[in-house]
Design a protein around this motif. Sequence first.
Motif, PDB file in Angstrom:
ATOM      1  N   GLU A 156       0.934  -1.741   0.111  1.00  0.00           N
ATOM      2  CA  GLU A 156       0.432  -0.448  -0.004  1.00  0.00           C
ATOM      3  C   GLU A 156       0.459   1.330   0.193  1.00  0.00           C
ATOM      4  OE1 GLU A 156      -2.761   0.138   2.957  1.00  0.00           O
ATOM      5  OE2 GLU A 156      -3.385  -2.043   2.794  1.00  0.00           O
ATOM      6  N   ALA A 157       1.855   1.429   1.268  1.00  0.00           N
ATOM      7  CA  ALA A 157       2.712   2.407   0.617  1.00  0.00           C
ATOM      8  C   ALA A 157       3.420   2.489  -0.377  1.00  0.00           C
ATOM      9  CB  ALA A 157       4.140   2.695   1.818  1.00  0.00           C
ATOM     10  N   LEU A 158       4.015   1.844  -1.269  1.00  0.00           N
ATOM     11  CA  LEU A 158       4.310   1.659  -2.591  1.00  0.00           C
ATOM     12  C   LEU A 158       3.536   1.999  -3.510  1.00  0.00           C
ATOM     13  CD1 LEU A 158       6.797   1.273  -4.463  1.00  0.00           C
ATOM     14  CD2 LEU A 158       5.486  -1.200  -4.545  1.00  0.00           C
ATOM     15  N   ARG A 159       2.054   1.816  -3.704  1.00  0.00           N
ATOM     16  CA  ARG A 159       1.365   1.859  -4.285  1.00  0.00           C
ATOM     17  C   ARG A 159       0.649   3.597  -4.093  1.00  0.00           C
ATOM     18  NH1 ARG A 159      -0.919  -3.272  -3.720  1.00  0.00           N
ATOM     19  NH2 ARG A 159      -2.699  -2.115  -2.100  1.00  0.00           N
ATOM     20  N   ASP A 160       0.905   4.027  -3.052  1.00  0.00           N
ATOM     21  CA  ASP A 160       0.564   5.663  -2.577  1.00  0.00           C
ATOM     22  C   ASP A 160       1.736   6.629  -2.866  1.00  0.00           C
ATOM     23  OD1 ASP A 160      -1.588   4.912  -2.041  1.00  0.00           O
ATOM     24  OD2 ASP A 160      -1.663   4.700   0.163  1.00  0.00           O
ATOM     25  N   GLY A 161       3.429   6.536  -3.226  1.00  0.00           N
ATOM     26  CA  GLY A 161       4.389   6.551  -3.888  1.00  0.00           C
ATOM     27  C   GLY A 161       5.382   7.025  -3.484  1.00  0.00           C
ATOM     28  N   HIS A 162       5.218   5.872  -2.135  1.00  0.00           N
ATOM     29  CA  HIS A 162       6.151   5.711  -1.343  1.00  0.00           C
ATOM     30  C   HIS A 162       7.450   5.044  -0.973  1.00  0.00           C
ATOM     31  CE1 HIS A 162       3.557   9.061   0.902  1.00  0.00           C
ATOM     32  NE2 HIS A 162       2.485   7.863   1.230  1.00  0.00           N
TER      33      HIS A 162
END
Length: 292
Positions: free
Chosen positions: A265-271
């Motif tokens: 989820e953090a990756l998908r949110d651009g982090h």
Amino acid sequence: MTVGFIGLGVMGQPMALNLARAGTQLIVWNRTPDRAEPLRAAGATVATDVEEVFRGADTVVVMLANDRVVDAVLRRGTGDFARMVRGRTLVHMGTTAPDYSAGLAADVARAGGTYREAPVSGSRGPAETGDLVVMIAGDAVDPGVERMLRPMCREIVRCGPVPGALLMKLAVNTFLIGTVTALCEAFHFAGEHGLDPGTLSAVLDAGPMASTVSRAKGGKLRERDFSVQASIRDVLYNNQLIVDAAHAGGVAAPLSEVCRELYAEALRDGHGTADMAAVVRALETRTSRSTR
């Protein structure tokens, strides 16, 4: 002994620099040439291609991002691969699936080379200071390889035959990822209840759960400093390896599966390029959605 070093990324560059500063005769190569310039300044030879590294070194360290990159860089499955590794010792220090490493070991042996697995525990900070822990596996103890590794680490732990070292690395990372994710949840819980993050840090640092990891990541969470030591993207990659190995072995891994979803989820949110402590943002997003 001249040592080759392939892969000068976030971890590989400081590791290679520690070898150069210790007086190791070093020849290096990286897909992005600019990453090799600090090594040149430290006295290493910068090769123009991978074949030059193998021609110039009897022992070659590979510190690359994943199995696809290793295969592409080493031209695995071609005559070039066999020619390069014949008579050489290949030391695989990156993190890949254990089964992949076992297959690579077999290919190196068929080509007439020697293979050692040597993944590390630690992030960029310990890589810079030479405080990594190296887990090493191979058919036999190799004092020459262990001496070569010393400038990069504070401890070498023998883990038996391949792929014992990578299985051990995944076990260690299971604990690391679970610990950091729980720490992020603790700070998120405290923040949502109006507690001071500095006070939380003081309690944690004074208690029995304090560690180098909790202090470092607690500081990042307290200051909202997500400059990278170990990135969300890399942690997710490691987390997926853990879950895959667990499923392959019929091993329950519920905590690792939950962590995997949070880092995804953090990756998908651009982090993706932020430090793993930024997984707290996935928790914040979940809380925000649940209170709408």
